[in-house]
Motif scaffolding. Sequence first.
Motif, PDB file in Angstrom:
ATOM      1  N   GLY A 100      33.570  53.766  34.012  1.00 38.08           N
ATOM      2  CA  GLY A 100      32.543  52.736  33.870  1.00 38.08           C
ATOM      3  C   GLY A 100      33.156  51.355  33.798  1.00 38.08           C
ATOM      4  O   GLY A 100      32.657  50.403  34.421  1.00 38.08           O
ATOM      5  N   GLU A 101      34.245  51.232  33.040  1.00 37.98           N
ATOM      6  CA  GLU A 101      34.940  49.936  32.955  1.00 37.98           C
ATOM      7  C   GLU A 101      35.530  49.558  34.322  1.00 37.98           C
ATOM      8  O   GLU A 101      35.472  48.390  34.725  1.00 37.98           O
ATOM      9  N   ALA A 102      36.082  50.572  35.014  1.00 35.24           N
ATOM     10  CA  ALA A 102      36.672  50.307  36.336  1.00 35.24           C
ATOM     11  C   ALA A 102      35.603  49.856  37.321  1.00 35.24           C
ATOM     12  O   ALA A 102      35.838  48.947  38.143  1.00 35.24           O
ATOM     13  N   ALA A 103      34.427  50.465  37.267  1.00 32.64           N
ATOM     14  CA  ALA A 103      33.334  50.105  38.180  1.00 32.64           C
ATOM     15  C   ALA A 103      32.879  48.672  37.945  1.00 32.64           C
ATOM     16  O   ALA A 103      32.491  47.956  38.877  1.00 32.64           O
ATOM     17  N   LEU A 104      32.943  48.250  36.678  1.00 30.58           N
ATOM     18  CA  LEU A 104      32.539  46.885  36.330  1.00 30.58           C
ATOM     19  C   LEU A 104      33.709  45.911  36.411  1.00 30.58           C
ATOM     20  O   LEU A 104      33.537  44.699  36.188  1.00 30.58           O
ATOM     21  N   ASN A 105      34.910  46.462  36.682  1.00 24.18           N
ATOM     22  CA  ASN A 105      36.138  45.664  36.785  1.00 24.18           C
ATOM     23  C   ASN A 105      36.424  44.915  35.483  1.00 24.18           C
ATOM     24  O   ASN A 105      36.758  43.713  35.475  1.00 24.18           O
ATOM     25  N   ILE A 106      36.297  45.646  34.379  1.00 29.81           N
ATOM     26  CA  ILE A 106      36.573  45.054  33.068  1.00 29.81           C
ATOM     27  C   ILE A 106      37.444  45.995  32.233  1.00 29.81           C
ATOM     28  O   ILE A 106      37.499  47.199  32.474  1.00 29.81           O
ATOM     29  N   GLY A 107      38.117  45.422  31.259  1.00 30.54           N
ATOM     30  CA  GLY A 107      38.831  46.211  30.266  1.00 30.54           C
ATOM     31  C   GLY A 107      40.002  47.030  30.778  1.00 30.54           C
ATOM     32  O   GLY A 107      40.467  46.875  31.911  1.00 30.54           O
ATOM     33  N   ARG A 108      40.454  47.930  29.901  1.00 32.22           N
ATOM     34  CA  ARG A 108      41.606  48.766  30.210  1.00 32.22           C
ATOM     35  C   ARG A 108      41.312  49.751  31.340  1.00 32.22           C
ATOM     36  O   ARG A 108      42.215  50.152  32.075  1.00 32.22           O
ATOM     37  N   GLY A 109      40.050  50.140  31.445  1.00 29.12           N
ATOM     38  CA  GLY A 109      39.674  51.078  32.494  1.00 29.12           C
ATOM     39  C   GLY A 109      39.959  50.529  33.874  1.00 29.12           C
ATOM     40  O   GLY A 109      40.508  51.218  34.739  1.00 29.12           O
ATOM     41  N   ALA A 110      39.598  49.264  34.070  1.00 32.76           N
ATOM     42  CA  ALA A 110      39.820  48.625  35.377  1.00 32.76           C
ATOM     43  C   ALA A 110      41.313  48.539  35.673  1.00 32.76           C
ATOM     44  O   ALA A 110      41.755  48.808  36.798  1.00 32.76           O
ATOM     45  N   THR A 111      42.092  48.180  34.647  1.00 33.73           N
ATOM     46  CA  THR A 111      43.546  48.069  34.823  1.00 33.73           C
ATOM     47  C   THR A 111      44.152  49.432  35.143  1.00 33.73           C
ATOM     48  O   THR A 111      44.982  49.559  36.053  1.00 33.73           O
ATOM     49  N   ALA A 112      43.744  50.442  34.403  1.00 27.82           N
ATOM     50  CA  ALA A 112      44.291  51.788  34.604  1.00 27.82           C
ATOM     51  C   ALA A 112      43.977  52.311  35.997  1.00 27.82           C
ATOM     52  O   ALA A 112      44.861  52.844  36.692  1.00 27.82           O
ATOM     53  N   PHE A 113      42.752  52.155  36.450  1.00 26.65           N
ATOM     54  CA  PHE A 113      42.365  52.632  37.786  1.00 26.65           C
ATOM     55  C   PHE A 113      43.129  51.886  38.872  1.00 26.65           C
ATOM     56  O   PHE A 113      43.589  52.486  39.848  1.00 26.65           O
ATOM     57  N   ARG A 114      43.270  50.588  38.687  1.00 27.08           N
ATOM     58  CA  ARG A 114      43.952  49.781  39.697  1.00 27.08           C
ATOM     59  C   ARG A 114      45.426  50.173  39.792  1.00 27.08           C
ATOM     60  O   ARG A 114      45.963  50.357  40.896  1.00 27.08           O
ATOM     61  N   GLU A 115      46.083  50.317  38.674  1.00 27.21           N
ATOM     62  CA  GLU A 115      47.511  50.645  38.666  1.00 27.21           C
ATOM     63  C   GLU A 115      47.785  52.055  39.185  1.00 27.21           C
ATOM     64  O   GLU A 115      48.856  52.331  39.731  1.00 27.21           O
ATOM     65  N   LEU A 116      46.799  52.966  39.007  1.00 27.46           N
ATOM     66  CA  LEU A 116      46.981  54.345  39.457  1.00 27.46           C
ATOM     67  C   LEU A 116      46.451  54.569  40.879  1.00 27.46           C
ATOM     68  O   LEU A 116      46.544  55.668  41.419  1.00 27.46           O
ATOM     69  N   GLY A 117      45.899  53.524  41.455  1.00 24.08           N
ATOM     70  CA  GLY A 117      45.392  53.634  42.823  1.00 24.08           C
ATOM     71  C   GLY A 117      44.109  54.438  42.913  1.00 24.08           C
ATOM     72  O   GLY A 117      43.836  55.078  43.941  1.00 24.08           O
TER      73      GLY A 117
END
Length: 251
Positions: free
Chosen positions: A106-123
């Motif tokens: 959810g954080e990655a989808a919104l491009n916020i928080g640690r979730g966005a960072t984790a998804f981006r770094e893991l591809g």
Amino acid sequence: MSETIKEYLVGIGFNVDEKSLSKFNNGLKSAAKSAAVIGTAAVAAAGIVTKVISDVAKSFDETRQLSQRVNATANEIKELGYVASVSGSSIEAVNRSFQGLNRTAGEAALNIGRGATAFRELGLSAKKQNGDLKTTGELMAEVGDKIKDLSSQEQVAVLTRLGIDPTLVKTLTGDIKGLKSEFNSLYKSVGINAEKAGEQSEAFNDSVTKLSFVFDTLKKSIALKFMPQIKVGIDSLRKFMVENAPKIIKS
């Protein structure tokens, strides 16, 4: 009982055979005992059946509610739970992991928080090419592919960062097609549909909750009616004890 029957028969003009009446009475007592035993057994059996049904309803209802919160189907959760339980992890770990990964996604989808960072770094991407969100089940499979060739320490680190229980390493990286097929074949053979079972279980639990509310309301109503009377008794007892305290202590 036998005297009542005897009086009735004599009253309508029949001669009573005492021996036959005694035999009848003994048979009646025996039947009563048997009925009591059967009744007790029936009540106990009904209690066991109700407990089993309640446990099943609770399990499927909880899975249904979880599936609605974590963007996954009930069948995906049950299926992975089965695989995990025979792969060194547990159903509880799967449930926690679906919640954790869904939050991170959810954080990655919104491009916020640690979730966005984790998804981006893991591809990883929380969305499909058409912009739709991926299900948590789909993401779980992608994560498994991502960590398959990593060292055990790296696998644990990645899963922990994504909110996935580290005990699921084997579940996500091993060849689990056979276990999934086994699970689905079993459910199909006995006619279980996890989605439908969840709906039925939710309806059942709602009915139980409503019945419990009725019982609780009746209990409160009865208590309120008796409250004034019991209060008078309590006050009288208190007054008596105060007035007779010296005698009570002395005795």
